[in-house]
Scaffold this active site. Structure first.
Site, PDB file in Angstrom:
ATOM      1  CE1 TYR A 157      39.365  46.628  39.228  1.00  0.00           C
ATOM      2  CE2 TYR A 157      41.639  45.935  38.881  1.00  0.00           C
ATOM      3  CZ  TYR A 157      40.652  46.440  39.701  1.00  0.00           C
ATOM      4  OH  TYR A 157      40.961  46.767  41.006  1.00  0.00           O
ATOM      5  CB  THR A 190      39.476  41.408  49.172  1.00  0.00           C
ATOM      6  OG1 THR A 190      39.918  41.468  47.804  1.00  0.00           O
ATOM      7  CG2 THR A 190      40.136  42.517  49.979  1.00  0.00           C
TER       8      THR A 190
END
Length: 250
Positions: A157, A190
């Site tokens: 990431y 989220t």
């Protein structure tokens, strides 16, 4: 009705992408979204608002599908809008794990394809399509603080977001007639954050920090963050700061 704004949003099936898409809906907007699944709530809201909506179902982690989708979108955009927006929001944090455990090429490749390759493909098509129209064209790449600060367990990431940042800097200095920004959106509540909080400490040593942020109510809602981003993207000085952070703005 003629659209004065054309907007493309990836990862619009949920979370920040959905909130951004919802915020862009309006009678003078042509909105194209890309996600793996169709968003029925977005479709209903578009019908109510009078917005023109095209939803494209595509897994942007598949390079061939991403390439086909980029070509398809840019070939169907209205040609006479005043402003064109591309918001590359789709992204994934997986695979999570220490660097010496990243042994599955397929997982790494899928993440890099989604987080950076699909962005390059969509951006190239967007620039080619918007340049002849001489309109106000803007590209917003949703980045992350992880691309600017090393985070144990997030090798893939971090690497993909660092690549996204530097790619955006190259895009901006090439001067294609579009304004481009890589924006860190802060920590948002989220599904990705939910998955992060469930990571094993051995894979992600910072998991306790993210659990604490959630417990203390320090996560921003997708809707609040989207509202700030949509105010930001229409600023007169958009693009002056290529690597930016939404937390620098009200």
């Amino acid at each position: 009705m003629q659209a004065t704004t054309v907007a493309i949003v990836t990862g619009a099936s949920r979370g920040l992408g959905q909130a951004l898409a919802m915020g862009l809906l309006g009678p003078d907007t042509y909105l194209c979204t890309v996600a793996r699944t169709r968003n029925t709530e977005l479709a209903a809201r578009a019908a109510q608002s009078g917005a023109q909506l095209q939803q494209i179902q595509c897994d942007l982690a598949d390079p061939a599908a991403a390439e086909q989708t980029a070509t398809r979108i840019m070939g169907s955009l209205p040609t006479d809008a005043q402003r064109y927006l591309l918001i590359n929001n789709a992204g994934i944090v997986d695979p999570v794990g220490q660097a010496d455990q990243l042994l599955q090429a397929s997982a790494i490749t899928a993440a890099l394809t989604l987080n950076i390759t699909s962005v390059m493909l969509l951006t190239a098509a967007f620039v080619q399509a918007s340049k002849p129209r001489q309109a106000d064209s803007r590209i917003l790449n949703i980045s992350s603080g992880a691309g600017r600060n090393p985070t144990p367990g997030w090798s893939v990431y971090c690497a993909s977001k660092a690549a996204l940042d530097h790619y955006t800097r190259v895009l901006a200095c090439e001067n294609h007639g579009v304004r481009a920004v890589a924006l860190a959106p802060g920590v948002i509540d989220t599904a990705m954050q939910h998955a992060i909080r469930g990571a094993a400490p051995a894979d992600f040593p910072n998991v306790a920090k993210f659990q604490q942020l959630h417990e203390q109510g320090q996560l921003s809602s997708p809707e609040a963050t989207a509202a700030r981003i949509l105010r930001y993207i229409v600023r007169d000085d958009f693009g002056d700061t290529v690597l930016d952070d939404i937390r620098n703005y009200d």
